[in-house]
Every structure is written in structure tokens, then in C-alpha cells.
Design an enzyme around this catalytic site. Structure first.
Site, PDB file in Angstrom:
ATOM      1  N   HIS A 317      18.474 -25.038 -26.103  1.00 17.61           N
ATOM      2  CA  HIS A 317      19.154 -25.614 -24.940  1.00 17.61           C
ATOM      3  C   HIS A 317      18.766 -24.810 -23.707  1.00 17.61           C
ATOM      4  CE1 HIS A 317      22.321 -27.235 -22.392  1.00 17.61           C
ATOM      5  NE2 HIS A 317      22.415 -28.198 -23.279  1.00 17.61           N
ATOM      6  N   ASP A 374      23.403 -32.281 -30.440  1.00 18.89           N
ATOM      7  CA  ASP A 374      22.773 -33.381 -31.182  1.00 18.89           C
ATOM      8  C   ASP A 374      22.518 -33.060 -32.649  1.00 18.89           C
ATOM      9  OD1 ASP A 374      22.541 -35.130 -28.949  1.00 18.89           O
ATOM     10  OD2 ASP A 374      20.937 -33.869 -28.189  1.00 18.89           O
TER      11      ASP A 374
END
Ligand code: ACO
Length: 436
Positions: A317, A374
């Protein structure tokens, strides 16, 4: 609706940053400080004073705005909406309440919430003209393409969404978008599988109504387990906002040209579609299925990732250099839902094995790569019965309040149009052959 969202300017510290340039120019730049003590150097005067700009491809160090909506501390794995920790909202709140909080800045009173829910129900239908427009899409058209097109087109049927010159119109416009996006999503799914569209049922809650439109067929109403409704609500809450990510920045950027709310949000859907952003939830399930179907050992997959032959989807991320708090919540929710429904999904075991292998491997450790939102969400969506090509649509439904909140915040600031600059690296001036 309360109107608690007064856009605040960040504090300007008495401290300044001193910049000296190679040509001898120097400049004092103000240091601004956010409410969580985040520091930023305000370079607004840089170009005017010195002729220099900054360059920051992919905006890793650029604060594009100040915002009161969502706070993330990526090193500590903290996420808060309007100050409330995501863990508390996940446990105690509802999607409608979170949507209200994000857009208007405060938790609603019981009356405000019930009025907002009423607005959502009142606006759940699509104009018949818009419903007919689904016929123009091919049967297997990607639902993200249909979603962005239909959200944009909805302004044709609801011109009030294009006229937000004051706060008064905002509650209805927000409710229309949040409510209709789920009807559009469910209709696009029905269209793709060749089933008749199911109209929304005003007696159902937001999530139950969506599941009804997805899975009821004529003469057979789908009755979801309460745990399924709760899991869907949790999924939407966790996806509701994430400050200046790619799609939200897109919404703010488009909105800065004074484009209307639905056009701005439709562009957010397009930005979300990519596999490095919201599309990663589909990519994760495809990765897990590939490992399952080929029988490839997890260790071999990890080795291929390290050789850059593959990517570990759902990992890494830009902001989190620690656990994404949403991934922690979703991992537990996936475990709980599968066990309540009595589902045994080998993909969950593979995901856990991958996580363990990655978190103990030097490649991932030194790059601070952790599971993101996710990584486990697709397993929950699969268990609910959502097909893989609808995963990113589900993300878009969840993100709608965040996009609206950011569009509204930027709209109220009445700021300048967003327009980055560049460092030109192309050819210097040269004559067109015929001009020689
Ligand atoms: N698998 C393998 N290596 C990775 C991964 C990954 N998932 N993510 C990052 N890396 C590596 C990069 O190759 C890079 O290595 P290097 O320094 O040796 O070149 C290093 O880690 C740093 O990564 P960046 O590419 O600089 O990270 P960036 O902030 O630009 O990208 C992103 C973040 C896009 C999320 C990236 O981690 C990624 O592609 N992850 C997989 C896709 C994904 O899950 N996206 C969803 C993100 S969450 C969301 O949008 C909802």
C-alpha cells in the site's frame, strides 16, 4: 441535516522551512500542521517567487489539499473516519450511519438517521428511461463500464444533481447517488446473466435490498441470512473512505473544474477499476484460484513474486507500512462468515498461507508489504454469492459516501481548478520541414 462540516484551514506554525536554490535564491516557506500533528511545507509561493516548481511523480510526497474527513497513520495502521476509529465503526455502526458521518461530519441523531434512511428508500428506483438504457449494453459488458456510464447518465434524469449551488440540495443528491448506485449495480448483474431485473423493495434495509435485487428471481424471493447482511454492511463500511487515494483524488480533480457531482463520481468509478486500485480485489481471487487450480505451492508463488514474474495482489500500500486495519477486520469476518454458513473455501486457507509466507520473508519485510483491504474481501464477497466480475463494483458502492464527502468538501472550498505542472523533457524548438 446538520451542517457540521466547516472546512478548516491547517494551522500555520510559526516555524518556517528555509529553501536555498542552486542559483542563490532563497525562500522562507510556511510549515502547516494538521490536527494529528502532520507537518507539511506550503510551497504555494514557490513558483511565483523563484520560478521553480516541485516534481513528485505519483504524488508520494504531495498533499493536494487539507481535509477534515479521514485520517490515516500508515506507520501505525490507524484509520479513522471523522475521528472515529474504523474498528469501532465496524463493530457498532451501519453503512447508512457511516455515510451520513462522512458527508456531514457528525454522527446523525436518531431522527436524522431515520430521515436519511427514508431518503435512501425514496430514491432507490431508477427512472424507466435509465432502466431502458441497460438494453443498449452487450450482455457481457463489464459491470464497471456500465456503472460509470449509468452514474454519469443519471444526471440526465436528475438535473438537480447538476445544480448544487447551495447546501440545501446536497442531502437529496447524496441520497440519490448512494441509493441508485446499488440499483444500477444489481441491474447490470441481472443484465449480464440474462435474468429480469428486480425492482427494489422499499421494506428492506440498504444491504438486504441490494441482495434482493441481485438474487431474487420472479416468484422466488431471496432471503439472506442475517450474517450475510451484516457481512455486506461491514464490507461497505470498511470501503467507505480512504482519504486521497487514486479514485478520490480523481473525483476531487474532476470536481475542481466545477463538473457536477455525478460526472465527478463516475470518473472515480473509472479510476477505481484498475488492478492497482479497486480492481485488486478481483485480481486477488484470480490469484488464489490460480494457485488452487494449478496446485502451485505457495512458496513457489512467493519465489516468483520475488523474481518479479508475478505480483502478490492484495499486498502493499502507498500509505500503510504496517497492517491495513481493514484487512485485519476482514480476515476475522471471513473466518466468521464461512464458519457460520458452513462453507469451506480452500482459497481462505491459501490466502492465510500466503500471508504467513510473505510476512516472514525478507523481501516483504524490508519493503513493509502487508495485506491490504483487498486481500480478504473477495473471500467474503464469494461467500455472499457475488460473482468475481462484480467485486470492484461492490467497492464502488461502498466508496460512494467517501467520494461524495470529498467532492462536497472541495466544492465548499470553492478552490482553484486543480492543474499540476510538469518538467518538459521533449525536443527543443525545431522547424517543420516545409517551413525551412
Ligand atoms: N507484490 C510484490 N512486490 C510489491 C508489491 C506486491 N504486491 N507491492 C509493492 N511491491 C514492491 C515493489 O515492486 C517495490 O519494490 P522495489 O523497491 O524493489 O522496486 C516496493 O515493493 C515498493 O513498492 P511501490 O511500487 O513503490 O509501491 P507503490 O506505493 O507505488 O504501490 C501498490 C502501491 C500499487 C498498492 C502496490 O503495492 C501494488 O501494486 N500492490 C498490489 C496491488 C494491490 O493490492 N492494490 C490494491 C491497493 S489498496 C487499494 O487501492 C484499495
Amino acid at each position: 441535516m446538520s451542517n457540521a462540516t466547516e472546512v478548516k484551514s491547517p494551522n500555520t506554525e510559526s516555524k518556517t522551512a528555509h529553501l536555498t536554490l542552486p542559483d542563490g535564491q532563497s525562500l522562507e516557506l510556511p510549515v502547516v500542521v494538521g490536527s494529528e500533528n502532520e507537518h507539511a511545507i506550503d510551497i504555494a509561493a514557490l513558483r511565483g517567487s523563484t520560478g521553480h516548481i516541485t516534481i513528485d511523480p505519483a504524488y508520494g510526497n504531495t498533499g493536494a489539499c487539507s481535509s477534515d474527513i479521514t485520517y490515516i497513520d500508515g506507520d501505525k495502521g490507524i484509520l479513522r473516519y471523522r475521528g472515529y476509529p474504523i474498528e469501532q465503526l465496524a463493530e457498532h455502526s451501519s453503512y447508512a450511519e457511516v455515510a451520513y458521518l462522512l458527508i456531514w461530519g457528525e454522527l446523525p441523531t436518531a431522527d436524522e438517521l431515520s430521515h436519511f434512511r427514508w431518503l435512501l428508500t425514496e430514491n432507490e428506483m431508477l427512472h424507466e428511461g435509465l432502466r431502458n438504457a441497460f438494453e443498449g449494453f452487450p450482455p457481457y459488458g463489464h459491470p464497471m463500464a456500465i456503472l460509470s456510464a449509468m452514474i454519469n447518465a443519471s444526471a440526465c434524469y436528475h438535473p438537480d444533481m447538476m445544480q448544487l449551488e447551495d447546501d440545501e440540495h446536497m442531502p437529496l443528491a447524496a441520497a440519490k447517488l448512494i441509493s441508485k448506485v446499488r440499483t444500477i449495480a444489481a441491474f447490470s448483474y441481472k443484465k449480464s446473466i440474462g435474468q429480469p431485473m428486480r425492482y427494489p423493495n422499499p421494506n428492506l434495509s440498504y444491504c438486504a435490498n441490494f441482495l434482493h435485487m441481485m438474487f431474487s428471481i420472479p416468484y422466488a424471493r431471496y432471503e439472506p441470512e442475517p450474517e450475510v447482511i451484516r457481512a455486506l454492511s461491514l464490507f461497505l463500511i470498511l470501503h467507505a473512505d480512504h482519504e486521497q487515494n487514486c479514485s478520490t483524488s480523481t473525483v476531487r480533480m474532476v470536481g475542481s473544474s466545477r463538473a457536477n457531482l455525478s460526472a465527478s463520481v463516475a470518473s472515480g468509478v473509472c479510476a477505481l477499476w484498475g488492478p492497482l486500485h479497486g480492481g485488486a480485489n478481483m485480481a486477488v481471487i484470480k490469484m488464489l484460484e490460480q494457485i488452487q487450480q494449478t496446485g502451485m505451492p505457495v512458496s513457489e508463488y512467493v519465489e516468483k513474486v520475488k523474481k518479479r514474474e508475478l505480483k502478490l495482489m492484495g499486498f502493499g500500500h502507498r500509505v500503510y507500512k504496517n497492517f491495513d486495519p481493514r484487512a485485519k477486520i476482514l480476515k476475522k469476518a471471513a473466518d466468521d462468515l464461512l464458519s457460520t454458513l458452513g462453507i469451506s473455501d480452500p482459497k481462505l486457507d491459501i490466502a492465510k498461507e500466503l500471508e504467513e509466507a510473505a510476512l516472514t520473508d525478507e523481501y516483504f519485510v524490508e519493503r513493509k508489504l502487508y495485506p491490504n483491504v483487498d486481500f480478504y474481501s473477495g473471500i467474503i464477497l464469494n461467500a455472499i454469492g457475488i460473482p468475481t466480475n462484480m467485486f470492484t463494483v461492490m467497492f464502488a458502492i461502498g466508496r460512494m459516501p467517501g467520494w461524495i464527502a470529498h467532492w462536497y468538501e472541495a466544492f465548499k472550498e470553492s478552490g482553484r481548478i486543480c492543474r499540476p505542472r510538469q518538467v518538459y523533457t521533449g525536443p527543443n524548438v525545431r522547424d517543420y520541414p516545409a517551413a525551412k
